[in-house]
Every structure is written in structure tokens, then in C-alpha cells.
Design a protein around this motif. Structure first.
Motif, PDB file in Angstrom:
ATOM      1  N   GLY A  13     -17.573 -28.577   8.782  1.00 24.54           N
ATOM      2  CA  GLY A  13     -17.580 -30.004   9.064  1.00 24.54           C
ATOM      3  C   GLY A  13     -18.778 -30.655   8.406  1.00 24.54           C
ATOM      4  N   ALA A  14     -18.675 -31.948   8.143  1.00 20.49           N
ATOM      5  CA  ALA A  14     -19.760 -32.657   7.465  1.00 20.49           C
ATOM      6  C   ALA A  14     -21.066 -32.548   8.221  1.00 20.49           C
ATOM      7  CB  ALA A  14     -19.374 -34.123   7.264  1.00 20.49           C
ATOM      8  N   GLU A  15     -21.004 -32.494   9.554  1.00 18.10           N
ATOM      9  CA  GLU A  15     -22.211 -32.415  10.376  1.00 18.10           C
ATOM     10  C   GLU A  15     -22.882 -31.044  10.299  1.00 18.10           C
ATOM     11  OE1 GLU A  15     -18.964 -30.634  12.728  1.00 18.10           O
ATOM     12  OE2 GLU A  15     -19.160 -32.411  11.444  1.00 18.10           O
ATOM     13  N   GLN A  16     -22.176 -30.032   9.773  1.00 24.12           N
ATOM     14  CA  GLN A  16     -22.742 -28.687   9.673  1.00 24.12           C
ATOM     15  C   GLN A  16     -23.477 -28.453   8.362  1.00 24.12           C
ATOM     16  OE1 GLN A  16     -18.664 -26.911  10.548  1.00 24.12           O
ATOM     17  NE2 GLN A  16     -19.961 -25.453  11.639  1.00 24.12           N
ATOM     18  N   LEU A  17     -23.310 -29.309   7.387  1.00 23.72           N
ATOM     19  CA  LEU A  17     -23.784 -29.043   6.035  1.00 23.72           C
ATOM     20  C   LEU A  17     -25.301 -29.118   5.919  1.00 23.72           C
ATOM     21  CD1 LEU A  17     -21.114 -31.063   4.033  1.00 23.72           C
ATOM     22  CD2 LEU A  17     -21.156 -28.606   4.518  1.00 23.72           C
ATOM     23  N   SER A  18     -25.808 -28.318   4.988  1.00 22.43           N
ATOM     24  CA  SER A  18     -27.246 -28.286   4.722  1.00 22.43           C
ATOM     25  C   SER A  18     -27.714 -29.601   4.109  1.00 22.43           C
ATOM     26  CB  SER A  18     -27.565 -27.142   3.761  1.00 22.43           C
ATOM     27  OG  SER A  18     -28.910 -27.194   3.335  1.00 22.43           O
ATOM     28  N   GLU A  19     -28.893 -30.031   4.526  1.00 19.95           N
ATOM     29  CA  GLU A  19     -29.509 -31.195   3.898  1.00 19.95           C
ATOM     30  C   GLU A  19     -30.163 -30.812   2.582  1.00 19.95           C
ATOM     31  OE1 GLU A  19     -32.126 -33.106   6.600  1.00 19.95           O
ATOM     32  OE2 GLU A  19     -30.561 -33.567   8.072  1.00 19.95           O
ATOM     33  N   LEU A  20     -30.503 -29.541   2.413  1.00 22.92           N
ATOM     34  CA  LEU A  20     -31.074 -29.071   1.155  1.00 22.92           C
ATOM     35  C   LEU A  20     -29.957 -28.883   0.149  1.00 22.92           C
ATOM     36  CD1 LEU A  20     -33.597 -26.341   2.401  1.00 22.92           C
ATOM     37  CD2 LEU A  20     -34.120 -28.662   1.653  1.00 22.92           C
ATOM     38  N   ARG A  21     -30.123 -29.435  -1.035  1.00 18.58           N
ATOM     39  CA  ARG A  21     -29.103 -29.309  -2.071  1.00 18.58           C
ATOM     40  C   ARG A  21     -29.664 -28.671  -3.342  1.00 18.58           C
ATOM     41  NH1 ARG A  21     -24.699 -32.443  -0.138  1.00 18.58           N
ATOM     42  NH2 ARG A  21     -24.962 -32.308   2.114  1.00 18.58           N
ATOM     43  N   THR A  22     -30.948 -28.312  -3.322  1.00 22.02           N
ATOM     44  CA  THR A  22     -31.582 -27.612  -4.435  1.00 22.02           C
ATOM     45  C   THR A  22     -32.465 -26.509  -3.853  1.00 22.02           C
ATOM     46  OG1 THR A  22     -33.635 -28.915  -4.524  1.00 22.02           O
ATOM     47  CG2 THR A  22     -31.707 -29.816  -5.679  1.00 22.02           C
ATOM     48  N   ALA A  23     -33.048 -25.713  -4.736  1.00 22.91           N
ATOM     49  CA  ALA A  23     -33.946 -24.633  -4.309  1.00 22.91           C
ATOM     50  C   ALA A  23     -35.410 -25.015  -4.496  1.00 22.91           C
ATOM     51  CB  ALA A  23     -33.639 -23.356  -5.077  1.00 22.91           C
TER      52      ALA A  23
END
Length: 448
Positions: free
Chosen positions: A101-111
Motif C-alpha cells: 500500500g502507498a502508506e507502507q512505502l519507503s520515504e528513501l528513494r536513493t542510497a
């Protein structure tokens, strides 16, 4: 992050939607690798590869299918998406299938902050060849080494990007640099071999080729004249080079896939003590410059530091979304995947609590026993934990290394073994699995 991979996954998801997918995720990878091998002072092999690949998973209701390709043309991706949708329509239903679900997704999108990418220029092939030759030469300088079976060096740079119809889009870059050497001591029927190597994400962290070659040679010479050990029950010390295999069996037993199948000797041990109370096993996917680090998992969920074993107590399983749904638990952010397969649970960086004693201290503590430096083959019963493996190493007498041994079998039960492990303090901190030498004070040894 390469914009081309971001665009590639977006185009693939668009093709999947047009083909009729209800949900989809796409992964793209590209990279370059160079590998050089030498033998007898000459180039033996040279390999270079580069290219990009894409993978697509489509979901229709509770059915899914996965496909992959290296053909990046729009027409090829449209055909690929149509094929995946057709396959999904014929796949069996699985009530655990579905994106996060959208609410489960990581806020980090890079390393960013994990330092997985070395910005310095990659080595030229000749530089890799000189490193391989230096490792070979150093091994041959060790008295008793008669030849070098192989020596080599490698470099790789890669990018990965993951995107899904739930709104996730993220990716990162990674590099690696490696040198290795395998030396042979003796001749004829009296030959022994051993090796050493090092792999780092940043070139500046790599040990020198001379050190790697010398250590490979010294290890091979130390195995000369090996005999079978005595049969009986003795202490067994697993050298730091191979001790991680014991923790690997533990990780396999707490993997959600094994738990869901009921094929784990720890399936009924949640919340129970399985290691000595002074020991914990910590998973930390956010260690800088470490191969097992990642900012998010293969389903776009955040990764986090957690205690798999806390003060000896088993705290939980390793789960992705599907295995979590099977077990009625949330994902632990441990999904891994290839381009042509759905996600499955996998562990990231692992660290076992180290002890206060050195390996030499544990050797002295053993009295008489077996220091294992190499394992071959395995007979592990995943349901009961019964353990049996071929082993070689050195025999210890009166707390001192006495002579090399080989053609031995060590046996026990992993439940009992894990409950009695005594760790040294010699783990290498840069590895993904930081596990020191481990002493188990009573195991069966079959030899002569």
C-alpha cells in the motif's frame, strides 16, 4: 541515478497498464564489469560485459507472472508486457499476491549516505592484470608453494531502479573491486591448495595484492601433510572464514518461506532462547560501504535495523509481503528479487555479538580439539537441525596447534550447537556478515 533507468521502468509500467495489468512493478538494471585472470605470469582470461536488463511483474486479481528481457525497444516492451499479462491470466491464484500500500512505502528513494558507489575512475584492464600478477608473484614467493592455480582481479559498476504502479520509484548505484588468489603447495599426490581474496565497494579499501597472494600461499603450505583426525567427541572451533555458515543456517531457519512451509527446526521457537543470553544477532541494512546495505527492499518498503536474536531470544521471522500475509504478520522489509522472479525474503547485513577472547584464547581453552578452516559438502536436515559436514583444518593438542587434518566429518544438532556457541573477537567489520570464530565445546568427529 541514471535518468535512463527511471524512464525505462516508467515506459515498462505504461506498457503493462495498456496490456491490462491491474498492478505491476518493474525493475531495471545496467552495469559494466571487467574480470582479469592470470596464470604462470601470463594473461589467461579477460572478460568484459556491459548492458541493461529489465524485469516486469504483473498482477491480475490474485494471479501474477514475471518476465524479463534485454531488448529495450518500445515495441519489445509492449510485447513483453502483453506476454506477462497473458501468463498471469493462466497462473494459479495466490491470496498473498499484491503490491504494498502507498502508506507502507519507503520515504528513501536513493542510497544517499550509504556510500555504496565509488566515484573514482574505474581501473583500466592493465591495472587489474598487474594486481593479479602481483598476487600470483607473492604467493609463489612463499616457501613450499609450487604453483598458483588462479589469480585475478575484477571491477564492476551497476545501477538498479525499481518502480511500481503503487507510486514507488527509486534506485541507486553500486561498485565493487576484487582481488583473489588460489595457491598450491606440494606436488604429485601430496598437494594442497588454499586461497585468499578481498572484495570492497571502494577501491581504496581493498587489501594489497601482495598481502592476498602471500596469505593464500601460507594457507596452502599450512595444509601440507594433513592426516585424518581421531574419531570421538571433541571441542570444535569454526574459524572466522567459515563460521558465518553456522549463522547462515540460523538465518535459513527463520526465513519466512521456510516457516510458511513448516520446514524449519526453529518453527516453534518464536520467543524462546536459542543462543546464549549474552549474544544477539543484529540486522542493519544501513551500514556505510557494505555490500548488504540498501535503503529499501525489492517491494519498495523501508529497510531498518532490527534484532533477529535479542539477548539469546528469537524475536521474529524474515518476511516479505507475501510470506508475511501467509503468516498473518507484516513484512519486515526483507524482500529481494531477480528480474524474472517474484520477491522472496532475504537478510541484509548481519552481526553476531563478539566475545572478549581472541581466537588464540579459544584455542588454548579447547585443550584437545579441531580447528576447522574449510567445510565441504553438507547434510543438513532443515526440519530437525541435524548437522553433518566434511571438514579440514588443524588439530589442537594441549591448547596448541599441532598438525593439519583433513577428510573429517563433524556432526551435531544445530539447536544444541547454537545454544552453546562461544564467540571470539576476530570478526572482520567490513563484511556483510560480521561473525567471529565460534567454539562449540562438544561435537562428534569422524576420522580415523
Amino acid at each position: 541515478m541514471s535518468q535512463s533507468l527511471t524512464d525505462l521502468t516508467a515506459r515498462l509500467l505504461d506498457a503493462a497498464r495498456k496490456a491490462g495489468a491491474e498492478q505491476a512493478d518493474a525493475m531495471a538494471r545496467d552495469g559494466t564489469s571487467i574480470s582479469i585472470g592470470v596464470r604462470a605470469g601470463k594473461l589467461e582470461e579477460a572478460e568484459r560485459s556491459e548492458g541493461a536488463e529489465i524485469g516486469l511483474r504483473v498482477i491480475l486479481g490474485q494471479r501474477q507472472a514475471c518476465v524479463s528481457s534485454s531488448d529495450l525497444r518500445d515495441a519489445a516492451m509492449a510485447e513483453m508486457a502483453a506476454r506477462a499479462v497473458a501468463m498471469a491470466r493462466e497462473a494459479p491464484e495466490d491470496p498473498t499476491v499484491g503490491l504494498a500500500g502507498a502508506e507502507q512505502l519507503s520515504e528513501l528513494r536513493t542510497a544517499e549516505g550509504l556510500d555504496l558507489y565509488d566515484p573514482s575512475d574505474g581501473p583500466a584492464p592493465d591495472t587489474l592484470m598487474q594486481d593479479a600478477l602481483a598476487a600470483e608473484a607473492a604467493a609463489l614467493e612463499v616457501s613450499g608453494v609450487t604453483q598458483v592455480q588462479s589469480a585475478g582481479a575484477a571491477y564492476g559498476s551497476s545501477q538498479v531502479h525499481l518502480a511500481a504502479t503503487n507510486g514507488f520509484s527509486g534506485g541507486y548505484e553500486r561498485t565493487h573491486r576484487q582481488t583473489y588468489c588460489t595457491a598450491i603447495a606440494g606436488s604429485g599426490t601430496d598437494m594442497e591448495r588454499d586461497s585468499d581474496g578481498d572484495m570492497r565497494l571502494h577501491q581504496s579499501d581493498l587489501r594489497s595484492p601482495a598481502e592476498i597472494g602471500s596469505r593464500a600461499g601460507e594457507r596452502a603450505v599450512a595444509r601440507m601433510g594433513a592426516v585424518q583426525p581421531r574419531t570421538g567427541r571433541y571441542p570444535v572451533l569454526f574459524d572466522e572464514r567459515i563460521s558465518g555458515s553456522l549463522i547462515g543456517h540460523l538465518l535459513g531457519a527463520i526465513n519466512g518461506s521456510a516457516i510458511a512451509r513448516g520446514a524449519s527446526f526453529l518453527r516453534d521457537r518464536m520467543g524462546q532462547t536459542i543462543l546464549p543470553s549474552a549474544l544477539s544477532v543484529i540486522e542493519d541494512p544501513h551500514r556505510a560501504r557494505v555490500t548488504g546495505s540498501r535503503p529499501f527492499d525489492a517491494e519498495g518498503l523501508p529497510t531498518r535495523r532490527r534484532a533477529l536474536i535479542d539477548a539469546g531470544v528469537l524475536t521474529g521471522w524474515t518476511l516479505d509481503l507475501a510470506t508475511g500475509r501467509k503468516l498473518g504478520m507484516p513484512s519486515t522489509g526483507n524482500a529481494a528479487r531477480g528480474l524474472a522472479a517474484p520477491p522472496s525474503p532475504s537478510n541484509w547485513n548481519i552481526e553476531l555479538t563478539q566475545g572478549s577472547a581472541s581466537r588464540d584464547d579459544l584455542i588454548a581453552q579447547m585443550g584437545t580439539g579441531f580447528l576447522v578452516t574449510s567445510l565441504i559438502g553438507s547434510t543438513i536436515n532443515p526440519n530437525t537441525g541435524d548437522y553433518s559436514r566434511g571438514a579440514s583444518g588443524v588439530w589442537v593438542e594441549n591448547g596448541q596447534i599441532a598438525y593439519p587434518v583433513a577428510e573429517a566429518t563433524i556432526a551435531g544438532n544445530l539447536i544444541d550447537m547454537l545454544a552453546r556457541i562461544i564467540p571470539a573477537n576476530d570478526a572482520r567489520a567490513h563484511l556483510s556478515h560480521v561473525v567471529p570464530s565460534i567454539l562449540i565445546e562438544d561435537m562428534s568427529i569422524a576420522g580415523q
